[in-house]
Write a protein that holds these residues in place. Sequence first.
Motif, PDB file in Angstrom:
ATOM      1  N   GLN A   1       0.829  -1.202   0.000  1.00 50.13           N
ATOM      2  CA  GLN A   1       0.000   0.000   0.000  1.00 50.13           C
ATOM      3  C   GLN A   1       0.862   1.249   0.000  1.00 50.13           C
ATOM      4  O   GLN A   1       0.639   2.175  -0.785  1.00 50.13           O
ATOM      5  CB  GLN A   1      -0.940   0.010   1.206  1.00 50.13           C
ATOM      6  N   ARG A   2       1.866   1.291   0.850  1.00 49.15           N
ATOM      7  CA  ARG A   2       2.742   2.470   0.909  1.00 49.15           C
ATOM      8  C   ARG A   2       3.502   2.649  -0.399  1.00 49.15           C
ATOM      9  O   ARG A   2       3.668   3.762  -0.889  1.00 49.15           O
ATOM     10  CB  ARG A   2       3.698   2.352   2.092  1.00 49.15           C
TER      11      ARG A   2
ATOM     12  N   GLY B   1       1.705   7.312  -6.715  1.00 48.21           N
ATOM     13  CA  GLY B   1       0.564   8.095  -7.181  1.00 48.21           C
ATOM     14  C   GLY B   1      -0.752   7.340  -7.229  1.00 48.21           C
ATOM     15  O   GLY B   1      -1.780   7.916  -7.578  1.00 48.21           O
ATOM     16  N   PHE B   2      -0.746   6.061  -6.884  1.00 51.09           N
ATOM     17  CA  PHE B   2      -2.000   5.303  -6.850  1.00 51.09           C
ATOM     18  C   PHE B   2      -2.816   5.722  -5.641  1.00 51.09           C
ATOM     19  O   PHE B   2      -2.267   6.126  -4.617  1.00 51.09           O
ATOM     20  CB  PHE B   2      -1.718   3.799  -6.756  1.00 51.09           C
ATOM     21  N   THR B   3      -4.124   5.636  -5.758  1.00 57.50           N
ATOM     22  CA  THR B   3      -5.016   5.922  -4.639  1.00 57.50           C
ATOM     23  C   THR B   3      -5.892   4.689  -4.409  1.00 57.50           C
ATOM     24  O   THR B   3      -6.203   3.957  -5.354  1.00 57.50           O
ATOM     25  CB  THR B   3      -5.911   7.138  -4.922  1.00 57.50           C
ATOM     26  N   PRO B   4      -6.303   4.460  -3.169  1.00 55.73           N
ATOM     27  CA  PRO B   4      -7.173   3.313  -2.893  1.00 55.73           C
ATOM     28  C   PRO B   4      -8.478   3.431  -3.679  1.00 55.73           C
ATOM     29  O   PRO B   4      -9.069   4.507  -3.777  1.00 55.73           O
ATOM     30  CB  PRO B   4      -7.435   3.391  -1.395  1.00 55.73           C
ATOM     31  N   TYR B   5      -8.907   2.320  -4.233  1.00 55.57           N
ATOM     32  CA  TYR B   5     -10.151   2.287  -5.007  1.00 55.57           C
ATOM     33  C   TYR B   5     -11.212   1.504  -4.249  1.00 55.57           C
ATOM     34  O   TYR B   5     -12.309   1.956  -4.059  1.00 55.57           O
ATOM     35  CB  TYR B   5      -9.871   1.667  -6.383  1.00 55.57           C
TER      36      TYR B   5
ATOM     37  N   TYR C   1       2.633   1.649  -3.549  1.00 52.14           N
ATOM     38  CA  TYR C   1       1.778   2.125  -4.639  1.00 52.14           C
ATOM     39  C   TYR C   1       1.274   3.541  -4.399  1.00 52.14           C
ATOM     40  O   TYR C   1       1.150   4.328  -5.334  1.00 52.14           O
ATOM     41  CB  TYR C   1       0.637   1.147  -4.889  1.00 52.14           C
ATOM     42  N   GLU C   2       1.008   3.914  -3.161  1.00 51.59           N
ATOM     43  CA  GLU C   2       0.623   5.296  -2.879  1.00 51.59           C
ATOM     44  C   GLU C   2       1.771   6.243  -3.188  1.00 51.59           C
ATOM     45  O   GLU C   2       1.551   7.352  -3.684  1.00 51.59           O
ATOM     46  CB  GLU C   2       0.159   5.443  -1.435  1.00 51.59           C
ATOM     47  N   SER C   3       3.024   5.826  -2.954  1.00 55.48           N
ATOM     48  CA  SER C   3       4.170   6.687  -3.265  1.00 55.48           C
ATOM     49  C   SER C   3       4.326   6.883  -4.777  1.00 55.48           C
ATOM     50  O   SER C   3       4.957   7.832  -5.216  1.00 55.48           O
ATOM     51  CB  SER C   3       5.459   6.109  -2.675  1.00 55.48           C
TER      52      SER C   3
END
Length: 59
Positions: free
Chosen positions: A27-28, A34-38, A30-32
């Motif tokens: 999670q960390r 630019g991905f956001t939780p869907y 992919y968020e780094s």
Amino acid sequence: MLHAFADTGGRRAVVYARGDAGYSVPQRLYESMGFTPYTRTHTYVGRPAGRNGPGQPPT
């Protein structure tokens, strides 16, 4: 791979990575990027038939 995808016109990618409290690294990561939780996947597990054991009457 994601850069090659974007270079060829890709604009949306969905990543199914474990990111719960017990394994938060994906999670960390992919968020780094630019991905956001869907959404989150929820797994439901039913009880096997005859939960009282074979040959036992239901309760």
